[in-house]
Design a protein around this motif. Structure first.
Motif, PDB file in Angstrom:
ATOM      1  N   TYR A 413       0.830  -1.198   0.000  1.00 19.54           N
ATOM      2  CA  TYR A 413       0.000   0.000   0.000  1.00 19.54           C
ATOM      3  C   TYR A 413       0.865   1.249   0.000  1.00 19.54           C
ATOM      4  O   TYR A 413       1.972   1.250   0.535  1.00 19.54           O
ATOM      5  CB  TYR A 413      -0.900   0.044   1.243  1.00 19.54           C
ATOM      6  N   VAL A 414       0.314   2.322  -0.548  1.00 15.17           N
ATOM      7  CA  VAL A 414       0.912   3.641  -0.416  1.00 15.17           C
ATOM      8  C   VAL A 414      -0.197   4.557   0.101  1.00 15.17           C
ATOM      9  O   VAL A 414      -1.283   4.603  -0.488  1.00 15.17           O
ATOM     10  CB  VAL A 414       1.452   4.167  -1.767  1.00 15.17           C
ATOM     11  N   PHE A 415       0.073   5.250   1.224  1.00 12.95           N
ATOM     12  CA  PHE A 415      -0.967   6.099   1.816  1.00 12.95           C
ATOM     13  C   PHE A 415      -0.307   7.238   2.569  1.00 12.95           C
ATOM     14  O   PHE A 415       0.903   7.198   2.831  1.00 12.95           O
ATOM     15  CB  PHE A 415      -1.880   5.272   2.729  1.00 12.95           C
ATOM     16  N   PRO A 416      -1.080   8.287   2.939  1.00 13.17           N
ATOM     17  CA  PRO A 416      -0.488   9.457   3.607  1.00 13.17           C
ATOM     18  C   PRO A 416       0.138   9.089   4.961  1.00 13.17           C
ATOM     19  O   PRO A 416      -0.369   8.205   5.676  1.00 13.17           O
ATOM     20  CB  PRO A 416      -1.683  10.396   3.806  1.00 13.17           C
ATOM     21  N   ASP A 417       1.207   9.797   5.311  1.00 13.00           N
ATOM     22  CA  ASP A 417       1.919   9.538   6.564  1.00 13.00           C
ATOM     23  C   ASP A 417       1.029   9.674   7.802  1.00 13.00           C
ATOM     24  O   ASP A 417       1.280   9.058   8.826  1.00 13.00           O
ATOM     25  CB  ASP A 417       3.106  10.513   6.710  1.00 13.00           C
ATOM     26  N   ASP A 418      -0.012  10.503   7.693  1.00 15.69           N
ATOM     27  CA  ASP A 418      -0.929  10.678   8.832  1.00 15.69           C
ATOM     28  C   ASP A 418      -1.525   9.359   9.300  1.00 15.69           C
ATOM     29  O   ASP A 418      -2.015   9.251  10.420  1.00 15.69           O
ATOM     30  CB  ASP A 418      -2.092  11.605   8.443  1.00 15.69           C
ATOM     31  N   LEU A 419      -1.517   8.371   8.438  1.00 16.77           N
ATOM     32  CA  LEU A 419      -2.121   7.089   8.787  1.00 16.77           C
ATOM     33  C   LEU A 419      -1.123   6.110   9.401  1.00 16.77           C
ATOM     34  O   LEU A 419      -1.500   5.011   9.808  1.00 16.77           O
ATOM     35  CB  LEU A 419      -2.763   6.450   7.544  1.00 16.77           C
ATOM     36  N   ASN A 420       0.147   6.514   9.472  1.00 15.40           N
ATOM     37  CA  ASN A 420       1.173   5.575   9.955  1.00 15.40           C
ATOM     38  C   ASN A 420       0.884   5.056  11.364  1.00 15.40           C
ATOM     39  O   ASN A 420       1.145   3.898  11.674  1.00 15.40           O
ATOM     40  CB  ASN A 420       2.555   6.227   9.940  1.00 15.40           C
ATOM     41  N   ASP A 421       0.342   5.946  12.230  1.00 15.90           N
ATOM     42  CA  ASP A 421       0.061   5.519  13.601  1.00 15.90           C
ATOM     43  C   ASP A 421      -1.000   4.419  13.644  1.00 15.90           C
ATOM     44  O   ASP A 421      -1.077   3.659  14.597  1.00 15.90           O
ATOM     45  CB  ASP A 421      -0.443   6.698  14.440  1.00 15.90           C
ATOM     46  N   TYR A 422      -1.818   4.390  12.632  1.00  7.42           N
ATOM     47  CA  TYR A 422      -2.932   3.434  12.630  1.00  7.42           C
ATOM     48  C   TYR A 422      -2.617   2.163  11.832  1.00  7.42           C
ATOM     49  O   TYR A 422      -3.031   1.081  12.188  1.00  7.42           O
ATOM     50  CB  TYR A 422      -4.188   4.089  12.048  1.00  7.42           C
ATOM     51  N   TYR A 423      -1.892   2.357  10.731  1.00  5.63           N
ATOM     52  CA  TYR A 423      -1.675   1.229   9.820  1.00  5.63           C
ATOM     53  C   TYR A 423      -0.220   0.760   9.792  1.00  5.63           C
ATOM     54  O   TYR A 423       0.115  -0.181   9.088  1.00  5.63           O
ATOM     55  CB  TYR A 423      -2.108   1.607   8.401  1.00  5.63           C
ATOM     56  N   GLY A 424       0.655   1.437  10.565  1.00  5.60           N
ATOM     57  CA  GLY A 424       2.074   1.146  10.431  1.00  5.60           C
ATOM     58  C   GLY A 424       2.592   1.832   9.185  1.00  5.60           C
ATOM     59  O   GLY A 424       1.819   2.275   8.335  1.00  5.60           O
ATOM     60  N   SER A 425       3.911   1.943   9.062  1.00  5.33           N
ATOM     61  CA  SER A 425       4.433   2.720   7.944  1.00  5.33           C
ATOM     62  C   SER A 425       4.444   1.914   6.658  1.00  5.33           C
ATOM     63  O   SER A 425       4.448   2.456   5.569  1.00  5.33           O
ATOM     64  CB  SER A 425       5.830   3.234   8.275  1.00  5.33           C
ATOM     65  N   ASN A 426       4.434   0.592   6.762  1.00  4.67           N
ATOM     66  CA  ASN A 426       4.658  -0.203   5.556  1.00  4.67           C
ATOM     67  C   ASN A 426       4.017  -1.589   5.647  1.00  4.67           C
ATOM     68  O   ASN A 426       4.713  -2.592   5.543  1.00  4.67           O
ATOM     69  CB  ASN A 426       6.174  -0.362   5.387  1.00  4.67           C
ATOM     70  N   PRO A 427       2.704  -1.663   5.824  1.00  6.02           N
ATOM     71  CA  PRO A 427       2.115  -2.993   6.009  1.00  6.02           C
ATOM     72  C   PRO A 427       2.173  -3.837   4.734  1.00  6.02           C
ATOM     73  O   PRO A 427       2.123  -3.306   3.624  1.00  6.02           O
ATOM     74  CB  PRO A 427       0.658  -2.682   6.369  1.00  6.02           C
TER      75      PRO A 427
END
Ligand SMILES: [Cu+2]
Length: 439
Positions: A413-427
């Protein structure tokens, strides 16, 4: 323990099939001989000639153009499934059962062993000057539980009537289609038709993902499902249309509410929504469509919100030597009323080489504003989510009417950094699966 149960059931099925069935002859590779050529069987040759004689449900064109509901796929799409004659009726059967180990990565991910399945029967016979069609489709998906299966960034429908399903794909209903159709010729190359289903699929979007060659081998539902083809199970739909040569124009009235959390029932509600679709198959290789609909109060949890949906798609089939390749590009726009407008994009492809290996891939981009529930500070924010999936299936056993394969897929996946806390940086997510399919 549940995991082993599903896998041993599939293994038992394969043993039973191998005990009863002749080994499928698959030395030849082109599409026609791939179909059902068991050399010793006269009836399969009869079936094959009949299959070629079978015409479209909705007009005077080859059967191979039919996909889910009243949608069209490229005519060159390989004819999977089983074809038989039952009295006046010509029938086709499609079906599969997957046993899947599903792992979705990151903090919001989860792991689960599930089974997906579908059994579809279609029959047609001539009636007067026209063609009467019956379609029935069921799925054992509800057995996976009301919350469906883990799928990062997937949203839509509900498990309990109170909360949205987030990062999970809802199970499909037991009754996926119970529909009747009648088409009547106007001239030698044009027809008018009516289709009614409870449930059925209105004239909106491309063929549903488990019915299109480019998407059917991928066990993950597309993230764009709710931008393109989520209306494929609609409890109440009537479609009127006309076909002429390579063109089909149709309009539907239907129940705009998506199925509720009770997956075994038949739901009824007024036909408060409408859609129209223009399809054009300019050559056997291509299927193009544009469609637009208004869905009245589609979501149980947001009954005051309606939605306009617009979709466009192009599907291309190319067969050469022992290879069959289909690619689809699709775009969908959801315009909530009141509310925001979001887009979904999909590019997916599948290549079957010989009779044993299928490679598939899917790239998607969606603007999702439903990743966080009410009360969460992130609620209402729209995020651009990009996903890529690659996978393969190896069919290791073939029988007269079925094949069995193992497969795997990986998603990133590629997604905004704001979501890193929720999805991890690189699932990273993956699925491993064993599947049996009518063939
Ligand atoms: Cu669906």
């Amino acid at each position: 323990m549940k995991k082993y149960g599903i896998f041993s059931a599939l293994l038992a099925l394969s043993i039973i099939l191998s005990a009863h069935a002749q080994e499928h002859d698959h030395h030849s590779s082109d599409k026609d001989t791939h179909s059902k050529t068991t050399p010793s069987s006269q009836t399969t040759h009869d079936m094959e000639s009949m299959q070629h004689a079978m015409r479209g449900f909705y007009g005077a064109y080859p059967m191979s153009r039919e996909a889910s509901g009243t949608s069209w796929q490229p005519e060159a799409t390989p004819a999977d499934g089983i074809h038989t004659n039952m009295g006046e009726w010509s029938t086709m059967w499609h079906g599969f059962i997957n046993a899947i180990y599903d792992h979705q990565g990151g903090p919001r991910g989860d792991s689960q062993t599930i089974s997906q399945s579908m059994l579809m029967g279609m029959g047609q016979r001539s009636l007067g000057e026209g063609t009467l069609g019956l379609r029935g489709m069921i799925s054992l998906d509800p057995m996976m539980g009301k919350r469906g299966y883990p799928l990062l960034f997937q949203t839509g429908e509900t498990a309990d009537g109170e909360n949205h399903l987030v990062d999970r794909q809802h199970p499909h209903d037991f009754f996926m289609e119970l529909a009747v159709s009648y088409s009547h010729p106007i001239t030698s190359d044009s027809s008018a038709f009516i289709y009614a289903g409870l449930p059925g699929e209105p004239a909106l979007g491309p063929p549903a993902f488990m019915h299109r060659f480019s998407g059917m081998e991928n066990p993950e539902a597309p993230l764009t499902h709710h931008w393109l083809d989520s209306t494929h199970i609609t409890f109440g739909v009537v479609t009127l249309g006309a076909t002429w040569h390579t063109v089909k124009l149709e309009g539907s009235v239907f129940n705009g509410r998506e199925p509720d959390q009770y997956r075994y029932n038949i739901e009824t509600r007024e036909l408060d929504s409408a859609s129209a679709r223009l399809s054009w198959n300019p050559t056997p290789a291509w299927a193009l469509q544009i469609s637009h609909g208004r869905l009245e109060s589609p979501e149980l949890l947001e009954p005051e919100v309606s939605m306009k949906r617009t979709t466009a798609s192009a599907s291309y089939q190319h067969n050469w030597r022992a290879n069959q390749w289909q690619t689809m590009l699709a775009w969908g726009r959801n315009n909530k009323d009141p509310g925001i407008t979001t887009d979904g994009w999909l590019l997916e492809s599948a290549l079957r080489t010989g009779n044993q290996f299928t490679y598939f891939g899917r790239i998607e981009r969606v603007e999702n504003g439903e990743l966080f529930e009410h009360g969460d500070p992130m609620h209402g924010r729209v995020f651009k989510i990009n996903k890529v999936t690659l996978g393969t299936v190896y069919d290791f056993a073939r029988y007269t009417y079925a094949k069995i394969g193992v497969g795997a897929s990986v998603s990133r996946y590629v997604f905004p950094d704001d979501l890193n806390d929720y999805y991890g940086s690189n699932p990273t997510s993956y699925m491993l699966f064993l599947r049996a399919k009518l063939d």
